[in-house]
Design an enzyme around this catalytic site. Structure first.
Site, short mmCIF file in Angstrom:
data_model
loop_
_atom_site.label_atom_id
_atom_site.label_comp_id
_atom_site.label_asym_id
_atom_site.label_seq_id
_atom_site.Cartn_x
_atom_site.Cartn_y
_atom_site.Cartn_z
CB SER A 291 -0.88 0.03 1.13
OG SER A 291 -0.22 0.20 2.39
CG HIS B 210 -0.74 -5.54 4.44
ND1 HIS B 210 -0.46 -4.71 5.32
CD2 HIS B 210 -0.52 -4.90 3.22
CE1 HIS B 210 0.27 -3.71 5.00
NE2 HIS B 210 0.23 -3.97 3.74
CD GLN C 34 -1.98 -1.31 5.01
OE1 GLN C 34 -2.35 -1.43 3.88
NE2 GLN C 34 -1.02 -0.75 5.71
CD GLU C 35 0.00 -1.65 8.98
OE1 GLU C 35 0.72 -1.23 9.99
OE2 GLU C 35 0.21 -1.66 7.91
CD GLU D 152 2.45 -5.25 7.90
OE1 GLU D 152 2.11 -4.81 8.71
OE2 GLU D 152 2.67 -4.37 6.92
CG ASP E 152 -1.60 2.02 8.60
OD1 ASP E 152 -2.38 2.81 8.03
OD2 ASP E 152 -0.61 1.76 8.00
CD GLU F 92 0.99 4.10 9.68
OE1 GLU F 92 1.51 3.54 10.91
OE2 GLU F 92 1.29 3.76 8.38
CG ASP G 281 2.87 5.02 5.75
OD1 ASP G 281 3.94 5.41 4.95
OD2 ASP G 281 2.46 4.05 5.76
CE LYS H 170 5.62 2.03 5.67
NZ LYS H 170 4.44 2.55 4.76
CG HIS I 225 7.25 -3.93 8.98
ND1 HIS I 225 6.45 -5.30 8.90
CD2 HIS I 225 6.15 -2.93 9.27
CE1 HIS I 225 5.34 -5.07 9.38
NE2 HIS I 225 4.97 -3.84 9.39
NE ARG I 226 6.65 -0.19 2.61
CZ ARG I 226 6.41 0.79 1.97
NH1 ARG I 226 7.56 1.71 1.49
NH2 ARG I 226 5.47 0.92 1.29
CB SER I 227 3.24 -5.35 3.68
OG SER I 227 3.42 -4.95 2.30
CE LYS J 16 3.64 0.54 9.95
NZ LYS J 16 2.06 0.53 9.42
P1 PGA Z 1 3.08 -1.45 2.88
O1 PGA Z 1 2.15 -1.12 4.29
O2 PGA Z 1 4.53 -1.79 3.65
O3 PGA Z 1 2.30 -2.50 2.26
O4 PGA Z 1 3.18 -0.10 2.04
C1 PGA Z 1 2.65 -0.51 5.45
C2 PGA Z 1 1.90 0.64 5.79
O5 PGA Z 1 0.90 0.97 5.12
O6 PGA Z 1 2.25 1.35 6.93
ZN ZN Z 2 0.80 2.91 6.66
#
Ligand code: PGA
Ligand code: ZN
Length: 422
Positions: A43, A157, A165-166, A207, A245, A287, A314, A339, A367-369, A390
């Site tokens: 994402s 994810h 998403q999170e 994740e 997030d 986020e 982000d 990131k 991190h990244r996914s 995270k």
């Molecule tokens: P991504 O997601 O690593 O798939 O971009 C992580 C986030 O959105 O924080």
């Molecule tokens: Zn994010």
């Protein structure tokens, strides 16, 4: 300490989603050699530095990175090998100049960030210090960050109907990193039991968080609060708090509305929804609560909730020091996600962290996914003293590697403080 580069090499490896990424190694004249694995997002923000893929449909569905590998082994190696650099920032500047584009699209940010990370690690080796000490910058005080464990996955994810998403748990009240990891693991186990008892599948998202067939964000929050309590922790900032997030760019519609579980919501509906969520649940951080281009919405959201919770940018900030500087001036959000591959060099990432620190903004290293076993971000978070990280669930090797590295640093340096820091 000057860096004399003798070797730069890359090869194609797999990331945690079975997609190709780069492994890069850098060798120095003193004999130190270090390796780095390059992360990859799903994402992504539109302003991120460019991840170069081959787009050759006959290999890995077009996702191969042989072109980027070729750039490391060819042009980048030729430009760096045999040269002396005053330090990592001089080396990173040489990479930026060699690429010559604002988004690192010519050589590929995946190629460049891999070289930069491996060089940073080799430089720490040459200095005889652990990576986190090698990444120390003036004015930053090292500390062990609060881990934000992504225990329930949705959005891009996971295949479930959950739009957010999170859903992360953050042991803000833990006395140290080992106890924080233990809390994360115990709540994760309690959540698995709760979900199984309710008849949900306990399969995992990208994740490592569970990906049950829940559709309403509030349903997910309810079961996470139960799991925190089941595991014997206090839900909230004194014990284990929750961080979200939603990654709202992913469910923002072309007409500017947001679609959450089939409902069409305006920006102000979204803000009302978040206010209700913060009133009802122990959520301490949100986020990407709104889309990356919803600037007026971000300002409203910050006005409405910025005093009560951490609001992390982000997709809209993409670890870009100039964008974060502007956001600080405009009063957008109060924290930034960090990131490495969004901006493409270690030096620029350190700069983004410095901008946040000087502005009194929060910063969360991420991190990244798509990940490898590389643990660079654990050291980066410790070095910056930002107090937040995270790295996904307390499960799956590529996620756990970072948490284990934090515990290792904590074990070796019991003097390092733990927590948000501010
Ligand atoms: P991504 O997601 O690593 O798939 O971009 C992580 C986030 O959105 O924080
Ligand atoms: Zn994010």
């Amino acid at each position: 300490m000057p860096l004399h580069i003798t070797a730069v090499q890359a090869m194609e490896i797999l990331d945690s989603r079975s997609r190709p990424t780069l492994s890069v190694s850098v060798g120095l004249a003193d004999g130190n050699t270090a390796r780095a694995g390059v992360p990859s997002g799903a994402s992504t923000g539109s302003g991120e530095a460019l991840e170069l893929r081959d787009h050759d449909a006959s290999r890995y569905g077009g996702a191969g990175v042989r072109t980027a590998v070729g750039h490391v082994n060819g042009e980048i190696a030729a430009a760096l090998c045999g040269r002396d650099f005053a330090g990592l920032s001089a080396l990173d500047q040489a990479l930026i100049d060699l690429d010559g584009t604002p988004d690192k699209s010519r050589l590929g940010a995946n190629a460049i960030v891999g070289v930069s990370m491996a060089a940073a690690r080799a430089a720490a080796g040459q200095a005889g210090v652990p990576l986190w000490q090698g990444l120390a910058t003036d004015g930053a005080t090292a500390r062990l960050p609060v881990p934000h464990f992504n225990v329930l996955n949705g959005g891009a994810h996971a295949p479930n109907p959950l739009d957010f998403q999170e859903f992360m748990i953050a042991p803000l009240g833990a006395p140290g990193i080992a106890e924080a990891v233990r809390a994360g693991s115990e709540v994760y186990a309690a959540l698995r039991r709760r979900l199984a008892e309710a008849g949900h599948t306990t399969g995992l998202g990208d994740e490592g968080g569970f990906a049950p067939d829940l559709a309403e964000p509030e349903e997910a929050l309810r079961v996470i609060v139960q799991a925190i309590t089941d595991a014997g922790y206090e839900p909230g900032t004194g014990g284990v708090a929750i961080a979200l997030d939603p990654a709202a760019s992913e469910f923002r519609q072309p007409d500017g509305t947001y679609r959450v579980n089939g409902q069409v919501l305006t920006t102000s509906d979204m803000i009302t929804r978040y206010r209700q969520i913060v009133d009802e649940f122990p959520v301490w951080s949100i986020e990407d609560g709104l889309g990356e281009d919803d600037d007026t919405g971000w300002a409203e959201l910050t006005g409405a909730l910025g005093e009560r919770v951490q609001l992390v940018g982000d997709d809209n900030f993409v670890t870009n020091p100039a964008i974060i500087t502007r956001a600080v001036q405009d009063g957008i959000a109060n924290a930034a996600l960090i990131k490495l591959n969004q901006i493409g060099t270690v030096t620029e990432t350190l700069h983004a962290l410095e901008v946040c620190r000087k502005a009194g903004y929060g910063a969360m290293v991420s991190h990244r996914s798509g990940e490898t076993d590389d643990t660079f971000i654990a050291d980066l978070a410790v070095a910056s003293g930002c107090g937040r990280i995270k790295s996904g669930a307390p499960a799956r090797g590529e996620r756990v590697a970072k948490y284990n590295r934090l515990m290792e640093i904590g074990h070796r340096h019991p003097d390092l403080p733990y927590g948000l820091g501010r």
